[in-house]
Scaffold this motif. Structure first.
Motif, PDB file in Angstrom:
ATOM      1  N   UNK A 146      95.795  71.519 -96.751  1.00  0.00           N
ATOM      2  CA  UNK A 146      94.724  72.526 -96.737  1.00  0.00           C
ATOM      3  C   UNK A 146      95.231  73.935 -96.996  1.00  0.00           C
ATOM      4  N   UNK A 147      94.306  74.743 -97.466  1.00  0.00           N
ATOM      5  CA  UNK A 147      94.612  76.158 -97.672  1.00  0.00           C
ATOM      6  C   UNK A 147      93.399  76.999 -97.277  1.00  0.00           C
ATOM      7  N   UNK A 148      93.619  78.284 -97.240  1.00  0.00           N
ATOM      8  CA  UNK A 148      92.572  79.217 -96.821  1.00  0.00           C
ATOM      9  C   UNK A 148      91.291  78.997 -97.618  1.00  0.00           C
ATOM     10  N   UNK A 149      90.169  79.003 -96.932  1.00  0.00           N
ATOM     11  CA  UNK A 149      88.873  78.859 -97.587  1.00  0.00           C
ATOM     12  C   UNK A 149      88.399  77.423 -97.703  1.00  0.00           C
ATOM     13  N   UNK A 150      89.226  76.462 -97.246  1.00  0.00           N
ATOM     14  CA  UNK A 150      88.829  75.060 -97.343  1.00  0.00           C
ATOM     15  C   UNK A 150      87.780  74.699 -96.300  1.00  0.00           C
ATOM     16  N   UNK A 184      88.218  77.272 -87.856  1.00  0.00           N
ATOM     17  CA  UNK A 184      86.883  77.400 -87.266  1.00  0.00           C
ATOM     18  C   UNK A 184      86.344  75.976 -87.111  1.00  0.00           C
ATOM     19  N   UNK A 185      86.099  75.573 -85.905  1.00  0.00           N
ATOM     20  CA  UNK A 185      85.646  74.210 -85.606  1.00  0.00           C
ATOM     21  C   UNK A 185      84.188  74.271 -85.167  1.00  0.00           C
ATOM     22  N   UNK A 212      85.061  82.968 -96.027  1.00  0.00           N
ATOM     23  CA  UNK A 212      85.647  84.106 -96.753  1.00  0.00           C
ATOM     24  C   UNK A 212      86.774  84.752 -95.996  1.00  0.00           C
ATOM     25  N   UNK A 213      86.813  84.432 -94.737  1.00  0.00           N
ATOM     26  CA  UNK A 213      87.664  85.106 -93.799  1.00  0.00           C
ATOM     27  C   UNK A 213      89.125  84.635 -93.867  1.00  0.00           C
ATOM     28  N   UNK A 214      89.404  83.698 -94.807  1.00  0.00           N
ATOM     29  CA  UNK A 214      90.785  83.226 -94.959  1.00  0.00           C
ATOM     30  C   UNK A 214      91.137  82.082 -94.044  1.00  0.00           C
TER      31      UNK A 214
END
Ligand SMILES: Nc1ncnc2c1ncn2[C@@H]1O[C@H](COP(=O)(O)OP(=O)(O)O)[C@@H](O)[C@H]1O
Ligand SMILES: [Mg+2]
Length: 159
Positions: A24-28, A75-76, A98-100
Motif C-alpha cells: 500500500x501507499x498513501x491515498x489507497x 483511517x479505519x 487526500x490527507x496522505x
C-alpha cells in the motif's frame, strides 16, 4: 483478475493482511466486505501492525472512524451503522484520502456510490471449519490493477 487466499486461524488472517499492507501507499483505499464475524477487523489489525502501528486496533462500529499513525496514517472506518449514503458523505472520505493516509472501510461495499473508483476490495467468507476463512482480493481501477501481480505474489503463501 482477482487473487484468493485461505486462512485457518485469526493470526493467519492478520499475517495475510500484513503481506497486503506491504503493497500500500498513501491515498489507497481498501474495502473490507463480509458478514459480522468474518474477520474484517482482524484483517485490519494485521494490516495496522505491518504499518508499524503499535496501538490495538478495535472495531470502530460505534465511533465510525478511528485514525492511527504508523509508517502511514491509517483511517479505519466501519460503516455498518450508516443508514443513508448522505452520512457516508459526511464522513469526509475525500479529505481522509487526500490527507496522505490509507483508508480501510469495513462494510465498504455499502457506500460504493460515494467512493473513488480506485480501491482494493477484500471479500472474506466463512470456510468449512469454524476458523476457516476464504479471502478474495479484487483490484478496482488502474491504481490497483497495476499491482495485481504483486498482490497475487504477496498472498501466494495462503492461496
Ligand atoms: N481465520 C480467521 N480469520 C479471521 N478471524 C477468525 C478466523 N478464525 C476465527 N476467527 C475469529 O472470528 C472473529 C472475527 O471477528 P472480527 O474480525 O471482529 O470480524 P468482523 O470485523 O468481520 O465482524 C474473531 O473472533 C476471530 O478470532
Ligand atoms: Mg469489524
Amino acid at each position: 483478475m482477482s487473487a484468493t487466499a485461505r486462512t485457518s486461524d485469526v493470526e493467519q488472517t492478520r499475517l495475510l493482511a500484513a503481506a497486503v499492507a506491504g503493497l500500500v501507499r498513501a491515498g489507497d483505499l481498501l474495502l473490507l466486505v463480509g458478514d459480522l464475524g468474518a474477520g474484517k477487523t482482524a484483517f485490519t489489525q494485521g494490516f495496522a501492525r505491518a504499518l508499524g502501528i503499535a496501538e490495538q486496533v478495535t472495531s470502530p462500529t460505534f465511533t465510525l472512524a478511528r485514525s492511527y499513525t504508523g509508517r502511514l496514517v491509517l483511517h479505519h472506518l466501519d460503516v455498518y451503522r450508516l443508514d443513508r449514503l448522505q452520512e457516508a458523505e459526511d464522513l469526509g472520505l475525500a479529505e481522509l484520502l487526500d490527507d496522505g493516509g490509507v483508508v480501510v472501510i469495513e462494510w465498504g461495499d455499502a457506500i460504493i456510490p460515494v467512493l473513488q473508483p480506485e480501491y482494493l476490495e477484500v471479500r472474506i467468507v466463512l470456510g468449512a471449519g469454524d476458523d476457516d476463512r476464504e479471502l478474495a482480493f479484487r483490484p478496482v481501477g488502474s491504481a490497483w490493477a497495476a499491482r495485481a501481480s504483486a498482490l497475487t505474489a504477496a498472498v501466494a503463501p495462503w492461496s
